[in-house]
Structures are given as structure tokens and as C-alpha cells.
Design a protein around this motif. Structure first.
Motif, PDB file in Angstrom:
ATOM      1  N   LEU A 287      -5.399   0.343   7.647  1.00 44.15           N
ATOM      2  CA  LEU A 287      -5.245  -0.942   6.780  1.00 44.15           C
ATOM      3  C   LEU A 287      -5.392  -0.713   5.345  1.00 44.15           C
ATOM      4  N   ILE A 288      -6.781   0.111   5.027  1.00 44.07           N
ATOM      5  CA  ILE A 288      -6.895   0.514   3.556  1.00 44.07           C
ATOM      6  C   ILE A 288      -5.607   1.212   2.827  1.00 44.07           C
ATOM      7  N   LEU A 289      -5.134   2.323   3.803  1.00 43.62           N
ATOM      8  CA  LEU A 289      -4.037   3.043   3.430  1.00 43.62           C
ATOM      9  C   LEU A 289      -2.878   2.354   3.013  1.00 43.62           C
ATOM     10  N   LEU A 290      -2.684   1.250   3.664  1.00 44.98           N
ATOM     11  CA  LEU A 290      -1.157   0.393   3.432  1.00 44.98           C
ATOM     12  C   LEU A 290      -1.667  -0.658   2.573  1.00 44.98           C
ATOM     13  N   THR A 291      -2.809  -0.892   1.990  1.00 47.55           N
ATOM     14  CA  THR A 291      -2.981  -1.996   1.076  1.00 47.55           C
ATOM     15  C   THR A 291      -3.670  -1.596  -0.099  1.00 47.55           C
ATOM     16  N   ALA A 292      -4.473  -0.639  -0.509  1.00 49.36           N
ATOM     17  CA  ALA A 292      -5.481  -0.234  -1.388  1.00 49.36           C
ATOM     18  C   ALA A 292      -4.317   0.405  -2.526  1.00 49.36           C
ATOM     19  N   ARG A 293      -4.460  -0.200  -3.929  1.00 51.57           N
ATOM     20  CA  ARG A 293      -3.410   0.461  -4.726  1.00 51.57           C
ATOM     21  C   ARG A 293      -3.813   1.630  -5.173  1.00 51.57           C
ATOM     22  N   GLU A 294      -5.240   2.239  -4.944  1.00 53.06           N
ATOM     23  CA  GLU A 294      -5.663   3.472  -5.380  1.00 53.06           C
ATOM     24  C   GLU A 294      -5.118   4.541  -4.629  1.00 53.06           C
ATOM     25  N   LEU A 295      -4.395   4.140  -3.449  1.00 58.22           N
ATOM     26  CA  LEU A 295      -3.768   4.965  -2.454  1.00 58.22           C
ATOM     27  C   LEU A 295      -2.134   5.183  -2.670  1.00 58.22           C
ATOM     28  N   ASP A 296      -1.750   4.717  -3.812  1.00 59.24           N
ATOM     29  CA  ASP A 296      -0.306   4.776  -4.119  1.00 59.24           C
ATOM     30  C   ASP A 296       0.006   6.201  -3.838  1.00 59.24           C
ATOM     31  N   GLU A 297      -0.429   7.087  -4.640  1.00 61.39           N
ATOM     32  CA  GLU A 297      -0.208   8.556  -4.388  1.00 61.39           C
ATOM     33  C   GLU A 297       0.017   9.147  -3.188  1.00 61.39           C
ATOM     34  N   LEU A 298      -1.193   8.661  -2.214  1.00 61.87           N
ATOM     35  CA  LEU A 298      -1.227   9.084  -0.926  1.00 61.87           C
ATOM     36  C   LEU A 298       0.023   8.519  -0.177  1.00 61.87           C
ATOM     37  N   ARG A 299       0.417   7.123  -0.435  1.00 60.92           N
ATOM     38  CA  ARG A 299       1.385   6.631   0.322  1.00 60.92           C
ATOM     39  C   ARG A 299       2.882   7.449  -0.092  1.00 60.92           C
TER      40      ARG A 299
END
Length: 240
Positions: free
Chosen positions: A47-59
């Protein structure tokens, strides 16, 4: 970068993420409580992976991780996270959709017939449908317009599979409306959904089979451990 922490979390939760056995041996010794903990942790991390803006690079990395020209390091990132995510079926499906691995997603959705459908499971499916309507998955929604693309059929099958899992609800109506729009487009465009070429199948099939088998093994352990605990609880009640 959040890439290393996520890969580290995945490796810890799944054991040796690159083991040939795909962690089946390690997972087989886990208790029901351990397996439930891993499933909940994966659900939360996903859920964090799909919603956190800080994880844009990982997505973005995951989005391209299975491309033909993807680096081995990036593909390994997907494999490591996937192996861990297998502890939670809905999270595994969401990861495949994020990585645009629609062939694998469409195969996974059929495995859901063997998953214990609980209220919690249905709530996760409901949440995934909500996320599909968010900006995170805007490219997926636009790909629904590419009715002649080889990836269109497995993408459509994955989303219709989600629809079949849902009870009549707001999420069901939302996804059903989206898919009805695509069906209308197909009729107007008079285009048949494309099929995978032999070359693309030859390239992706061995990898997808290995990943699918990993999911089947991990989920089989979850089912076995769950049913063993249910049997023990019944035996305890009978003795009491």
C-alpha cells in the motif's frame, strides 16, 4: 532512494530472495502466525509502495523492470520483491500490474480460485480497484485504449478477473463501468484484441512460469498451515 530499503525488507521477509527454491524450504517451517505476519507486512508495504510520493522512483524502476532492455539489476529488484509479495495474493497482483507484467497477472488471477476468500481478502481487492482509478495507474488505464496491442488481452483478463472476485459493490460498479467503456471502444474500432507473438512468448514464458510456481508454492504453504491450525483447534474443542 527507497529502492535498497524495500529490497532489504523483501529479502528479510522472504529469506534468500534469489534462491532457486524460491524460499519454499524456509517458508515450509513457518508457523501460521509467522505466515499471517508476513502477509500483513506485505499488504502494508505494498500500500505504501502504491501511494507514497517518495516512492515515485521505485515505482518507475518497477514499471520498466521487465522491459526487454531492462538491466539485470532492475529485473532482480522485481524478482526479489515479487518473491516476498507472494505471501499476499492481492499485493502480488498489484505488483504485476505496476510492472506491466500482464501475462503473469492474468495467470495469477486464475490462481485466486484456490485462495481463502475472507472479508479481509475482499477488502484488499476493493482497495486495489480504488487504486486503479488513481493517478498511479493512469498508464494502465490508457493502455486499455490500445485494443490491438498484444498486452491488451491479458490486461483485460486480469481486470475482468478482479471484477469476478468482487461482490456487487461500489468497487464492482466502478470497474465494470471502466471495462464496459473499453468494450464499447472495441466495437467502434472494430479491432480484435491482439495476441502475443511467438517471440514474446518464448522470451517471457520461462520466467513467468518460474514466478507463477513461486506463488503457487508459497500459497500452498499458507493453505496447509491454515488448515492444520483449524484441525488442531477443532481437536482441542472436542477434547475439551
Amino acid at each position: 532512494s527507497m529502492r535498497s530499503p524495500y529490497q532489504a525488507f523483501a529479502a528479510i521477509l522472504s529469506g534468500d530472495c534469489m534462491a532457486d527454491s524460491m524460499t519454499a524450504t524456509d517458508n515450509a517451517t513457518l508457523s501460521q502466525d509467522d505466515l499471517e505476519f508476513r502477509s500483513i507486512m506485505v499488504q502494508t508495504l505494498n500500500l505504501i509502495l502504491l501511494t507514497a510520493r517518495e516512492l515515485d522512483e521505485l515505482r518507475h524502476l518497477l514499471h520498466r523492470s521487465l522491459d526487454i532492455d531492462a538491466s539485470s539489476e532492475t529485473t532482480e529488484l522485481f524478482t526479489c520483491i515479487y518473491t516476498c509479495w507472494c505471501h499476499n495474493p492481492v499485493a502480488t497482483l498489484a505488483l504485476c500490474l505496476t510492472a506491466q507484467s500482464y501475462d503473469l497477472a492474468s495467470s495469477l488471477i486464475m490462481e485466486f480460485a484456490d485462495v481463502d476468500v475472507t472479508v479481509g481478502f475482499l477488502m484488499q481487492v476493493d482497495k486495489l480497484v480504488q487504486l486503479l482509478e488513481s493517478p498511479i495507474f493512469i498508464q494502465l488505464r490508457l493502455q486499455l485504449l490500445e485494443v490491438a496491442s498484444p498486452s491488451h488481452a491479458p490486461l483485460l483478463k486480469s481486470l475482468y478477473g478482479l471484477l469476478m472476485l468482487l461482490p456487487q459493490s461500489t468497487a464492482f460498479r466502478t470497474l465494470n463501468t471502466r471495462l464496459a467503456t473499453v468494450a464499447t471502444l472495441q466495437r467502434h474500432a472494430n479491432v480484435h484484441t491482439g495476441q502475443n507473438t511467438p517471440e514474446s512468448l518464448a522470451r517471457t514464458q520461462p520466467r513467468n512460469l518460474q514466478l507463477l510456481e513461486c506463488f503457487q508454492r508459497v500459497q500452498a504453504i499458507h493453505r496447509k498451515t491454515y488448515h492444520e491450525r483449524v484441525a488442531r483447534n477443532r481437536l482441542t474443542k472436542l477434547k475439551g
